[in-house]
Design a protein around this motif. Structure first.
Motif, PDB file in Angstrom:
ATOM      1  N   LEU A 199       0.825  -1.209   0.000  1.00  0.00           N
ATOM      2  CA  LEU A 199       0.000   0.000   0.000  1.00  0.00           C
ATOM      3  C   LEU A 199       0.858   1.258   0.000  1.00  0.00           C
ATOM      4  CD1 LEU A 199      -2.746   1.426   0.237  1.00  0.00           C
ATOM      5  CD2 LEU A 199      -2.596   1.082   2.718  1.00  0.00           C
ATOM      6  N   ALA A 200       1.919   1.286   0.841  1.00  0.00           N
ATOM      7  CA  ALA A 200       2.801   2.461   0.897  1.00  0.00           C
ATOM      8  C   ALA A 200       3.525   2.670  -0.429  1.00  0.00           C
ATOM      9  CB  ALA A 200       3.799   2.296   2.038  1.00  0.00           C
ATOM     10  N   ARG A 201       3.942   1.574  -1.071  1.00  0.00           N
ATOM     11  CA  ARG A 201       4.667   1.694  -2.353  1.00  0.00           C
ATOM     12  C   ARG A 201       3.743   2.222  -3.446  1.00  0.00           C
ATOM     13  NH1 ARG A 201       5.036  -1.886  -6.331  1.00  0.00           N
ATOM     14  NH2 ARG A 201       4.272  -3.567  -5.001  1.00  0.00           N
ATOM     15  N   ILE A 202       2.512   1.700  -3.484  1.00  0.00           N
ATOM     16  CA  ILE A 202       1.579   2.180  -4.508  1.00  0.00           C
ATOM     17  C   ILE A 202       1.279   3.663  -4.328  1.00  0.00           C
ATOM     18  CG2 ILE A 202      -0.837   2.022  -5.230  1.00  0.00           C
ATOM     19  CD1 ILE A 202      -0.652  -0.964  -4.813  1.00  0.00           C
TER      20      ILE A 202
ATOM     21  N   ALA B 256      -3.405  10.444  -1.068  1.00  0.00           N
ATOM     22  CA  ALA B 256      -3.764   9.587   0.070  1.00  0.00           C
ATOM     23  C   ALA B 256      -2.544   9.214   0.900  1.00  0.00           C
ATOM     24  CB  ALA B 256      -4.462   8.324  -0.424  1.00  0.00           C
ATOM     25  N   GLU B 257      -2.774   9.033   2.212  1.00  0.00           N
ATOM     26  CA  GLU B 257      -1.758   8.567   3.153  1.00  0.00           C
ATOM     27  C   GLU B 257      -2.137   7.162   3.617  1.00  0.00           C
ATOM     28  OE1 GLU B 257       1.056   9.880   4.165  1.00  0.00           O
ATOM     29  OE2 GLU B 257       0.828  11.667   2.910  1.00  0.00           O
ATOM     30  N   PRO B 258      -1.149   6.236   3.727  1.00  0.00           N
ATOM     31  CA  PRO B 258      -1.481   4.841   4.074  1.00  0.00           C
ATOM     32  C   PRO B 258      -2.259   4.713   5.373  1.00  0.00           C
ATOM     33  CG  PRO B 258       0.781   5.006   3.311  1.00  0.00           C
ATOM     34  CD  PRO B 258       0.273   6.410   3.455  1.00  0.00           C
ATOM     35  N   ARG B 259      -1.768   5.339   6.435  1.00  0.00           N
ATOM     36  CA  ARG B 259      -2.427   5.182   7.737  1.00  0.00           C
ATOM     37  C   ARG B 259      -3.838   5.753   7.719  1.00  0.00           C
ATOM     38  NH1 ARG B 259       2.179   6.540  12.354  1.00  0.00           N
ATOM     39  NH2 ARG B 259       3.596   4.797  11.829  1.00  0.00           N
ATOM     40  N   GLU B 260      -3.985   6.915   7.056  1.00  0.00           N
ATOM     41  CA  GLU B 260      -5.300   7.528   7.014  1.00  0.00           C
ATOM     42  C   GLU B 260      -6.273   6.683   6.209  1.00  0.00           C
ATOM     43  OE1 GLU B 260      -8.060  10.563   8.030  1.00  0.00           O
ATOM     44  OE2 GLU B 260      -6.118   9.898   8.828  1.00  0.00           O
TER      45      GLU B 260
END
Length: 747
Positions: free
Chosen positions: A329-332, A445-449
């Motif tokens: 998810l972070a990489r995308i 978009a941010e991963p955690r959010e």
């Protein structure tokens, strides 16, 4: 006129003479029989108490005898010479090991040096390798260390100096090689006190006598104990008496079990036939007397026959994990910066997975998780990422550019696929799935959010009834914050006495339409937010651990009302969290005792999820309540598993048909057939039925024809304050039917 006088005289004779005689004879017979049964029970109890006291003394005597046996060998100058100064194995074997075995029946004898290392080991009369001591060390070494502590405290010095008549010794019960035994430890010292050594360097003699067949045989022959045995698990037979063997440290070692001596039962076997004969003979003479005196003996005999008859009859995926999912998810989100790139994240959580896992076992749970992963993959294909985040949680991550991804349609197909039965060996499992969805622009978009929003949507899906999908909306975040606010305010309210209260909704007997009890319902009026619905604060209490404190508050208020209205049923809802608490039953009984309410007037309402819970604590609490006379009701029946087979494992006294069925009761509607089936099956199992949510006379009539026992709903009354329900309870004629008639007259 003469016939009328004769009849009058006959009835006068029966009521004035015969009836008192009959009552006196019956009372006398009942008292005699009651006294016989009480006497025999008391005799049996005292016999068991005497045997238990004797067993206690016998076991203590065996401990004392162990130390006496050891003292004759270990407290001896020759033993000091051959074990301390120069270790003579042959001498030790002949004069210590064999002697203790052959003459005293000890199963194990060991000699330990000053460092508590074995110098000599005897097992069953044979010299054994000292390495075998390792197998016995766990049971022996605590007592060795205890003796070393006594020696270090100066108890040995007291003996050597003559201040004490005997050296310190230790003897106790212990598990050796997994078997109960008596273990004795005695220092090897000079009996003349002429052979001395450095304090703390004395060798030790350790003896072990197993509490096995030989020890049992001795006790049976010497003390007339029948069919005895030392066991680790007591028998469930009522004829067996179990005495727990506890060591000095307070730890359980074994049970000594035997067939108890019950002289009272033997006496009862001889006495009852005589009593029966005497009673029958007296009854026969009395009948003959009645036949001679009056011609109504046939009716009396038939009445007695009828009375006697009535008295005598009546159950691995291979998908990416959380770390892989987080990295992907972070990489995308880091690489996909094109304005047309959208991210769709679905968070999935299985419904009712815990029940399957607990009921069918972890292997079945693993098979279920594997099958769920396969079904999700079949629905979404290989173009999107499917991950198992842990437990029964999954995530689906789709990256779209120009082609849209219909998340709700995909979720619907997933819900349908997961809703089909799963074949797990010989069982079929049914689970559901709740899904939270969030869509976002990959460039911002941010991963955690993203994960947080998807979790919020998942929470709402579960809160809205489970087995559904919800798309994240901004107001959901406000609702979640409201949950946190409710939690904090509820904590504060539980520490006050001016916000929380309990209301009572009457329970009405279907046949007489009289109020026979009430259900206690928690209410919360907040000075800032006003009336807060139980649908809001009860789930918060469940999820935050406040439900036990809230439940205790409701139960105490309910019992206070119940204590003032004996004979009225007071129903109180309890949560699975409360029932899993091992101290919950004590809490309930304490509240009953403090308020003075009778247990038989209390009804605890549980949910179907408790019946699927295999925890021993929940089951034990239910059995304890029912044994005390507290009634158990199954709430909202028909909305969960609704399987009467679970009632065979956890019997209940009442089921409550959910209002969703009652609201649809109409001629020809399927709910009528379903409700009738529930009532019929429940009555076949001696279970009463209450219908919730009765709002019309038509519904009440249909439920009455079905044989429903109790009705509850706004047709009769909503929830009222304690003072009003107390008034209702105080007026036996204050029934819903009477109130309706009063209104009709006023109109």
């Amino acid at each position: 006129m003469q016939a009328q006088t004769s009849t009058t005289e006959r009835w006068h004779f029966i009521t004035a003479v015969l009836l008192p005689v009959v009552l006196a004879l019956v009372a006398t017979a009942a008292a005699v029989i009651g006294f016989v049964f009480w006497s025999t029970s008391t005799i049996d109890q005292r016999a068991i108490e005497r045997q238990t006291t004797m067993v206690t003394q016998v076991l203590q005597g065996k401990r004392d005898l162990m130390l006496k046996d050891q003292g004759g060998i270990a407290i001896w100058d020759e033993a000091v010479i051959h074990t301390g100064q120069t270790f003579d194995h042959d001498w030790v074997h002949a004069n210590m090991g064999l002697w203790m075995h052959n003459f005293f029946g000890h199963d194990r004898t060991m000699v330990l040096d000053a460092q508590d290392q074995p110098l000599y080991v005897m097992e069953d009369g044979q010299a054994a390798a000292t390495t075998s001591f390792r197998d016995m060390a766990s049971g022996v070494m605590p007592l060795v260390q205890q003796l070393r502590t006594l020696i270090g405290a100066g108890r040995m010095a007291d003996f050597v100096s003559g201040r004490a008549e005997a050296p310190p010794t230790v003897c106790d019960f212990a598990l050796v090689d997994g078997k109960p035994a008596i273990v004795g430890v005695t220092p090897i010292v000079s009996h003349t006190r002429t052979l001395t050594h450095t304090p703390g360097t004395a060798s030790l003699m350790v003896s072990v006598r197993f509490l096995g067949e030989q020890a049992v045989t001795e006790m049976m022959h010497q003390y007339l104990i029948e069919d005895a045995a030392f066991v680790l698990v007591p028998s469930a037979s009522p004829d067996r008496v179990s005495y727990p063997v506890i060591n000095d440290a307070g730890r359980f070692v074994a049970f000594f079990e035997w067939t108890g001596d019950r002289p009272g039962r033997l006496m009862l076997g001889h006495t009852v036939p005589v009593l029966i004969f005497v009673i029958l003979a007296g009854a026969l003479l009395f009948i003959l007397l009645l036949r001679k005196l009056r011609g109504s003996s046939a009716a009396l005999k038939e009445g007695r026959r009828i009375a006697e008859h009535e008295a005598a009859h009546d159950r691995l995926t291979g998908l990416p994990n959380r770390t892989n999912f987080d990295t992907h998810l972070a990489r995308i989100l880091r690489e996909q910066k094109a304005p047309s790139t959208n991210i769709v994240l679905l968070m999935l959580d299985l419904d009712r997975f815990k029940q399957v896992n607990d009921t069918l076992g972890h292997q079945a749970g693993d098979d279920l998780i594997r099958s769920v992963g396969e079904r999700i993959r079949l629905v979404v294909g290989n173009e999107v990422m499917v991950a198992r985040l842990g437990g029964d949680e999954f995530a689906i991550l789709a990256v779209t550019h120009n082609r849209p991804f219909d998340a709700m349609a995909v979720s619907g197909r997933i819900i349908e696929a997961i809703g089909r039965p799963f074949d797990l060996g010989h069982f079929k499992a049914h689970v559901g799935v709740s899904i939270g969805i969030v869509e976002a622009d990959a460039s911002s978009a941010e991963p955690r959010e993203l994960v947080r929003k998807a979790d919020i949507a998942l929470y709402e899906a579960k809160a809205s009834g489970r087995n559904r999908a919800m798309v994240y909306e901004e107001h959901m975040n406000e609702l979640l914050q409201l949950q946190h606010t409710i939690e904090g305010e509820l904590r504060a309210a539980l520490n006050r006495n001016d916000q929380l209260s309990v209301a009572f909704q009457p329970l009405v007997d279907q046949k007489t339409r009289k109020v026979i009890g009430a259900e206690a319902l928690a209410r919360w009026y907040h000075p800032k937010y006003g009336q807060i619905s139980p649908a809001r604060f009860i789930p918060v209490a469940e999820n935050t651990g406040l439900i036990e404190e809230l439940g205790e508050f409701v139960l105490r208020r309910a019992c206070e009302i119940g204590a003032s209205a004996p004979g009225r049923t007071i129903a109180v809802n309890i949560s699975p969290t409360q029932l899993r608490n091992p101290y919950f039953s004590n809490q309930v009984f304490d509240i009953l005792h403090q308020t003075g309410m009778r247990p038989i007037d209390l009804e605890l309402e549980i949910t179907e999820s408790i019946l699927l819970d295999d925890e021993n604590i929940s089951a034990q609490n239910l059995r304890t309540f029912r044994a005390a006379g507290i009634q158990i009701a199954l709430d909202d029946f028909g909305t969960g598993y609704s399987s009467l087979s679970y009632l065979k494992r956890y019997p209940v006294d009442r089921i409550k048909i959910d209002r969703s069925f009652v609201s649809q009761l109409a001629e020809g509607h399927v709910s009528v057939a379903i409700t009738q089936a529930i009532v019929t099956l429940a009555h076949a199992m001696d279970i009463e039925v209450t219908a919730e949510g009765v709002e019309s006379e038509k519904q009440a009539t249909i439920l009455g024809k079905m044989g429903c026992n109790t009705l509850q709903g706004f047709l009769f009354s909503g929830a009222v304050i304690p003072a009003k329900i107390a008034g209702i309870f105080a007026d036996p004629l204050n029934t819903p039917e009477r109130r309706r008639r009063a209104r009709n007259r006023a109109a």
